[in-house]
Design an enzyme around this catalytic site. Sequence first.
Site, mmCIF file in Angstrom:
data_model
loop_
_atom_site.group_PDB
_atom_site.id
_atom_site.type_symbol
_atom_site.label_atom_id
_atom_site.label_comp_id
_atom_site.label_asym_id
_atom_site.label_seq_id
_atom_site.Cartn_x
_atom_site.Cartn_y
_atom_site.Cartn_z
ATOM 1 N N ARG A 140 -24.273 15.603 -7.173
ATOM 2 C CA ARG A 140 -23.374 14.769 -6.364
ATOM 3 C C ARG A 140 -24.130 13.637 -5.673
ATOM 4 O O ARG A 140 -23.579 12.545 -5.504
ATOM 5 C CB ARG A 140 -22.635 15.631 -5.341
ATOM 6 C CG ARG A 140 -21.533 16.477 -5.973
ATOM 7 C CD ARG A 140 -20.849 17.372 -4.965
ATOM 8 N NE ARG A 140 -19.682 18.025 -5.558
ATOM 9 C CZ ARG A 140 -18.998 18.993 -4.973
ATOM 10 N NH1 ARG A 140 -19.356 19.430 -3.781
ATOM 11 N NH2 ARG A 140 -17.959 19.535 -5.580
ATOM 12 N N LYS A 191 -4.510 34.049 -13.604
ATOM 13 C CA LYS A 191 -3.181 34.307 -13.059
ATOM 14 C C LYS A 191 -2.212 33.142 -13.250
ATOM 15 O O LYS A 191 -2.555 31.991 -13.019
ATOM 16 C CB LYS A 191 -3.280 34.612 -11.559
ATOM 17 C CG LYS A 191 -4.011 35.921 -11.249
ATOM 18 C CD LYS A 191 -4.000 36.172 -9.752
ATOM 19 C CE LYS A 191 -4.645 37.508 -9.420
ATOM 20 N NZ LYS A 191 -4.602 37.781 -7.958
ATOM 21 N N GLY A 230 -14.056 24.235 -12.693
ATOM 22 C CA GLY A 230 -15.418 24.774 -12.802
ATOM 23 C C GLY A 230 -15.706 25.504 -14.096
ATOM 24 O O GLY A 230 -16.729 25.262 -14.753
ATOM 25 N N GLY A 259 -10.082 20.942 -6.863
ATOM 26 C CA GLY A 259 -8.770 20.995 -6.226
ATOM 27 C C GLY A 259 -7.964 19.735 -6.438
ATOM 28 O O GLY A 259 -6.747 19.782 -6.676
#
Length: 396
Positions: free
Chosen positions: A41, A198, A351, A374
């Site tokens: 980063r 999920k 990820g 996100g």
Amino acid sequence: MQFIRFSDLCASGQAKGQRVFIRADLNVPQDDAGNITEDTRIRASIPAIQMALDAGAAVMVTSHLGRPTEGEFKPEDSLAPVAARMGELMGRSIPVVANWVDGVSVEPGQLVMLENCRLNVGEKKNKPELAAKLGKLCDIFVHDAFGTAHRAEGSTYGIAETAPIACAGPLLAAEMDAIGKALANPKRPLIAIVAGSKVSTKLTILQALAKNVDGLIVGGGIANTFMLAAGLKIGKSLAEPDLVGEAKAVIDAMQARGAAVPIPTDVVCAKSFSPDAVATVKAATDVADDDLILDIGPQTAQLLAEQLKQAGTIVWNGPVGVFEFAAFENGTKVIAQAIAESSAFSIAGGGDTLAAIAKYGIEKQVGYISTGGGAFLEVLEGKTLPAFEVLARRAA
């Protein structure tokens, strides 16, 4: 999507002599001693900073690091290790400035790092008082932190409203361009791969994509729930039986548009979840009560690969099996290779997806690899990210 690009401001000379405030994403992993263990980063943030310096600007850069408590500085919250590493990479000394909200002294050609912005009182909730002060620190605000683009905080949103000029840095601009190309005006057919353990965590994404994509490939535990919805037995595999109705609704929504959710025709099973478990390929109709489905079968993988090779645009979020185990990696490996060989524009994020891309060495064959977990998922959900909204509004 309309927005001002920092590169254009620099090229036109508008940044010369100006105070430039860059919101970067320098939230790097550190060990217990505070040493940086991975600096991707930091490296990725340098082009925007160097662009500002080359343009003759007075440059301030800040970021969050960890989860500090607002107004309570602790040594482990400091950006000092980040400034030191960035200084090494850039070949210069980068001073760290604390308590900077009420004013920063920086001259054209200088670069300072402003201490962890999450320490500022009002940052998380984007308090108007803080936003007003941040806007007065600069002539140009540069948002270059896609990983925070889904958060409306003081240093990502409030300052974008109050600074004289608000624009996108090269990292954020690349994400905005790629997302627009993949979702706003995609070349058809548009195929999305959504996998994970999920359905519940990806349900809104599946529902949003079902309205837009031409093919929706599901994998992992999500695929097991869809197999239940199709009337198949899945043994003791991970699934969410209470969400079968929602899975059926996604299948029906796709069918109503002449699109499809391909259900696996064969699967790879084992009796236990372990790297050395014996893998058995079975027809999807032959799964035993004590079977765990840990991958799609070779026939299904090949069918999906052919579909991906015909695509115009591919969106990829999640491996389709337990690719970390050699016996159950074939499905993800075949999918990855098909994406690499496809002429489609592909965008991938998440990820586990990035880990699969690295494992199979296809980084250069993926059109765009999104760095914001996100934020990427919220875009797939059909949400407008706060950073995109405010930068588009400021460009109008």
